[in-house]
Scaffold this active site. Sequence first.
Site, PDB file in Angstrom:
ATOM      1  N   GLY A  44       0.840  -1.193   0.000  1.00  0.00           N
ATOM      2  CA  GLY A  44       0.000   0.000   0.000  1.00  0.00           C
ATOM      3  C   GLY A  44       0.874   1.242   0.000  1.00  0.00           C
ATOM      4  N   GLN A  49       3.139   9.837   1.178  1.00  0.00           N
ATOM      5  CA  GLN A  49       4.445   9.156   1.201  1.00  0.00           C
ATOM      6  C   GLN A  49       5.328   9.483   0.006  1.00  0.00           C
ATOM      7  OE1 GLN A  49       2.506   5.159   2.155  1.00  0.00           O
ATOM      8  NE2 GLN A  49       4.499   5.008   3.128  1.00  0.00           N
ATOM      9  N   LEU A 107       6.871   1.919   4.366  1.00  0.00           N
ATOM     10  CA  LEU A 107       7.966   2.279   3.453  1.00  0.00           C
ATOM     11  C   LEU A 107       8.603   3.613   3.839  1.00  0.00           C
ATOM     12  CD1 LEU A 107       6.420   1.200   0.010  1.00  0.00           C
ATOM     13  CD2 LEU A 107       8.105  -0.031   1.390  1.00  0.00           C
ATOM     14  N   HIS A 148      -4.128   1.622   7.593  1.00  0.00           N
ATOM     15  CA  HIS A 148      -2.768   2.178   7.599  1.00  0.00           C
ATOM     16  C   HIS A 148      -2.659   3.333   6.586  1.00  0.00           C
ATOM     17  CE1 HIS A 148       1.774   1.469   7.881  1.00  0.00           C
ATOM     18  NE2 HIS A 148       1.665   2.278   6.837  1.00  0.00           N
ATOM     19  N   GLU A 149      -3.218   3.123   5.379  1.00  0.00           N
ATOM     20  CA  GLU A 149      -3.100   4.151   4.327  1.00  0.00           C
ATOM     21  C   GLU A 149      -3.990   5.361   4.611  1.00  0.00           C
ATOM     22  OE1 GLU A 149      -0.579   3.778   2.667  1.00  0.00           O
ATOM     23  OE2 GLU A 149      -0.335   1.640   2.960  1.00  0.00           O
ATOM     24  N   HIS A 152      -2.324   7.575   6.926  1.00  0.00           N
ATOM     25  CA  HIS A 152      -1.335   8.440   6.262  1.00  0.00           C
ATOM     26  C   HIS A 152      -1.983   9.729   5.753  1.00  0.00           C
ATOM     27  CE1 HIS A 152       2.539   6.460   6.196  1.00  0.00           C
ATOM     28  NE2 HIS A 152       2.057   5.343   5.717  1.00  0.00           N
TER      29      HIS A 152
HETATM   30 ZN    ZN Z   1       2.979   3.510   5.734  1.00  0.00          ZN
END
Ligand code: ZN
Length: 183
Positions: A44, A49, A107, A148-149, A152
Amino acid sequence: MLSIVKLGHPALRARAEPVVATDESLARLAEDMLETMYAHDGCGLAANQVGVTRRIVVIDTREAKKRPSVLRIGGKTRPVHKHMPMILVNPEIESAGMCLAGSEACLSIPGIHGEVTRPAVVKARAHDLEGNVVEFEAEGLLARALQHEVDHLNGVLFIDRLDAAERQRVADELHQMAGGMLG
Ligand code: ZN
């Protein structure tokens, strides 16, 4: 390919802005995000990011064979692979079900992983790049990846959701890494 910004970059702490799903620049961004995610073996990636504070995420959980995903549309279970990769514009999620602990990494925080407790099931609503509304329910790795995304997009990182002991362990690891880089 885009470069992934790392812990300390302000984009990771910013709340991303809603976007117009049919904005032509989004298709290119989504394509570049997918390429970047695959190049780093991620499942993902959120726009924050890659330093872009717009509400779009890409997800592909097919490679994680040991951590299955479940996808339901209209209450019916669907083959996950047919809906991957997912490109979700302005995603909104609502959590359901009991909470489960599971391992996560990011990441943007390379080398760090930790146990995060999250709801096991989420209901998601988003737009695709044609502006269509997509609604589905996710469980397993897909539910975790979605949360999780979307975190973000709100400037939240998985390390914020660790329990006190895990957070201390991760803080020590991050400190050692920073020390290592300086040394
Ligand atoms: Zn992440």
